[in-house]
Design an enzyme around this catalytic site. Structure first.
Site, short mmCIF file in Angstrom:
data_model
loop_
_atom_site.label_atom_id
_atom_site.label_comp_id
_atom_site.label_asym_id
_atom_site.label_seq_id
_atom_site.Cartn_x
_atom_site.Cartn_y
_atom_site.Cartn_z
N ARG A 171 1.50 -3.49 8.77
CA ARG A 171 1.11 -2.09 8.58
C ARG A 171 1.76 -1.17 9.62
O ARG A 171 1.14 -0.21 10.10
CB ARG A 171 -0.41 -1.92 8.61
CG ARG A 171 -1.16 -2.79 7.61
CD ARG A 171 -0.78 -2.47 6.15
NE ARG A 171 -1.43 -3.41 5.25
CZ ARG A 171 -0.87 -4.54 4.81
NH1 ARG A 171 0.36 -4.86 5.18
NH2 ARG A 171 -1.52 -5.33 4.00
N SER A 224 -8.24 0.93 3.26
CA SER A 224 -8.68 0.19 4.44
C SER A 224 -8.63 1.08 5.68
O SER A 224 -7.61 1.69 5.97
CB SER A 224 -7.80 -1.04 4.66
OG SER A 224 -7.93 -1.94 3.58
N GLU A 294 -6.05 1.61 10.69
CA GLU A 294 -4.95 1.65 9.73
C GLU A 294 -4.79 3.07 9.19
O GLU A 294 -3.69 3.52 8.90
CB GLU A 294 -5.20 0.68 8.58
CG GLU A 294 -4.09 0.60 7.57
CD GLU A 294 -4.27 -0.53 6.57
OE1 GLU A 294 -3.88 -0.34 5.40
OE2 GLU A 294 -4.81 -1.59 6.94
#
Length: 308
Positions: A171, A224, A294
């Site tokens: 990520r 998320s 995130e």
């Protein structure tokens, strides 16, 4: 010197389709966000980025508005929503413009009997955002199939990056970390394997059913909130810390999946940030782990990921 000179303000006001003091909540999956000083949609965002850079006008690129938390105070300068959604298929390679949604690209690949991109049916964002974040789902990620990216570095001009130059990690990427400040992604090229497109569609249908079962996708959320720590799940840790269902104003940690925060209607960015910091603090106190966000917070006074 302020970017708000009469010349800049006049240029901005004259841009076709520009809107002033545009609320951004409707342009995010969270349905949260204050106004942009100026807002417009563009199929050719590179031209606007180059012009803003020359004039010293701050700008922010926006795709589908997922994995994003916009400050209640809004965003300074210009927000450019990229709506360049074209694509082409050349044998095993697919070139997609930055504004094309990952879910749509997954279906396109299956329609052309290309396999290896089925996991992207679980990624609600656009290609541009997926490159910057190295988006992934169901055990796959963009770096598995990415060949190269074409874009623009303000003040330098067009640039093409090979996938290996982008520092793609979990990520993360060199683009997201600011290696090339203000860089714009225009297209990404992926390479897949030939295969059974009908079977790929069946796999995507099953993954979609599973996503519906395990995630609150019908609610207003950003996806998320935290990255998963190595060998563990952020959702499991937050639930084990006793925060499943915790609320702050109209924001709530999902009871279905604790790594999601839901906007029940009228939640503010401040509400969400408070829940984020509460989850980080509680997990750190109980498990000695520091959850890494995130979700990206942007705009005036937007802060996420600070120690507390």
């Amino acid at each position: 010197m302020s970017w708000r000179s009469p010349a800049n303000e006049g240029w901005l006001r004259d841009l076709p389709g520009v809107r002033r003091d545009q609320p951004l909540a409707r342009n995010t999956s969270f349905n949260i966000g204050g106004p942009a000083d100026y807002f417009l949609e563009s199929e050719t965002p590179a031209e606007l980025v180059a012009a803003c850079d020359e004039r010293g006008i701050p700008y922010r690129l926006l795709g589908a508005g997922t994995n994003l938390l916009i400050s209640d105070a809004g965003v300074e300068g210009v927000v450019i929503r990229c709506v360049n959604r074209g694509w082409t298929v050349h044998g095993r390679e697919v070139v997609a413009q930055a504004g094309l949604k990952m879910m749509r690209l997954a279906r396109i690949c299956a329609e052309h009997d290309l396999i290896g991109f089925e996991w992207a049916i679980g990624v609600p964002g656009t290609i541009g955002g997926a490159v910057c974040q190295n988006a992934g789902c169901w055990g796959g990620q963009l770096s598995d199939v990415l060949l190269d990216v074409a874009g623009l570095i303000p003040g330098e001009g067009p640039r093409r990056w090979q996938a290996g130059e982008l520092g793609l990690g979990y990520r993360s990427s060199a683009l997201r970390q600011g290696r090339w400040p203000g860089a714009l992604v225009e297209t990404a090229t992926i390479r897949l394997a030939p295969g059974d497109g009908a079977a790929a569609k069946g796999d995507m249908a099953r993954l979609t059913v599973e996503r519906n079962r395990t995630q609150p996708i019908k609610s207003k959320n950003c996806g998320s909130v935290f990255k998963n720590p190595p060998g563990d799940s952020a959702g499991r840790l937050i639930e084990a810390a006793g925060l499943r269902g915790a609320r702050e104003g109209a924001a709530q940690i999902s009871e279905q999946h604790a790594n999601f925060i839901i906007n029940h209607g009228g939640a503010t960015a401040a509400d969400v940030l408070e829940l984020i910091e509460r989850a980080r603090r509680r997990v750190r106190e109980r498990f000695g782990l520091d959850l890494e966000p995130e979700v990206e917070a942007i705009g005036r006074e937007a802060v996420v990921g600070r120690a507390s």
